[in-house]
Motif scaffolding. Structure first.
Motif: not given
Length: 248
Positions: A55-62, A65-67, A166-174
């Protein structure tokens, strides 16, 4: 019934089974469960593939790229995801829907994804969050596929190997799961984000929509888990509550 058992040492070896009827085996909770629809001549064990761990944190691509994403290897168990401090809370919430800790220590994330069950613990959340799957097949190599694309073209990806989620780190889900007991199959699992609503309905299917009114296209069914009217009622009263949580 499986007649052959292969222990893959590499991703390439896992995909080169030489059989037209095969299934990947890791945690085994989907394939070995009572009533499993999996009927393959060859089982390919992927438990030893290190590439499917971690499990790790990665930068998006394409386009992404900003995520930032949390990358969870396919063989990550539900319990490992829950125990990791870098995994977003909304993802851990979905993992906790699996009430048995014994099962959580065995069941892998990719196993639940690949089963594509309409009582899945994860699918509604994955669609609502905009998750991406890193997959590999013997013809096209490694690529990224959105959860939505995977769901809409499931038959095309059924024999591909999921490498990671790959899970968006800043997504808001209820989200909310309805079942007769904590250990029962889910009648309804709903996940809401700021952009969409996703719902998994037992014996009906998995759906994603922009507005709650689009639920009219879903044909709820009467079954042992509840009447069609009851399922629709649960959806109608739950979505507004989850939408309020998302905009807090």
């Amino acid at each position: 019934m499986a007649e052959n058992f292969i222990v893959a040492k590499t991703v390439e070896e896992a995909l080169a089974t030489g059989s037209s009827s095969f299934a990947f085996l890791s945690g085994g909770t989907e394939i070995n469960r009572f009533g499993s629809p999996v009927d393959a001549e060859t089982l390919v064990c992927i438990q030893k593939l290190k590439e499917l761990e971690g499990i790790s944190v990665i930068n998006g691509t394409g386009d992404y790229a900003e995520e930032k994403f949390v990358r969870l290897g396919a063989n990550t168990t539900f319990q490992q995801a829950i125990d990791s401090e870098i995994v977003p809370e909304y993802f851990r919430t979905a993992c906790r829907f699996m009430s048995s800790r014994t099962k959580r220590n065995m069941a892998t994330l990719a196993g639940n994804v690949a089963a594509f069950r309409d009582d899945s613990y994860l699918w509604a959340m994955l669609l609502a969050s905009g998750a991406i799957f890193e997959i590999e097949d013997s013809d096209n190599g490694r690529c990224g596929v959105t959860a939505l694309e995977y769901a809409e073209n499931f038959s095309n990806y059924g024999k591909d190997l999921i490498i990671a989620l790959l899970i968006p780190g800043d997504a808001v889900v209820a989200q909310k799961r309805y079942a007769n007991t904590a250990a029962s199959h889910a009648v309804l699992t709903i996940a809401v984000s700021r952009s969409c609503i996703a719902v998994a309905v037992k014996d009906t299917g998995i759906f994603i929509m922009k507005k709650a009114s689009e639920i009219s296209r879903v044909e709820f069914k009467d079954d042992m888990f509840g009447s069609a009217a009851y399922k629709r009622y649960l959806f109608d009263v739950t979505v507004p509550e989850l939408q309020k949580e998302v905009v807090k």
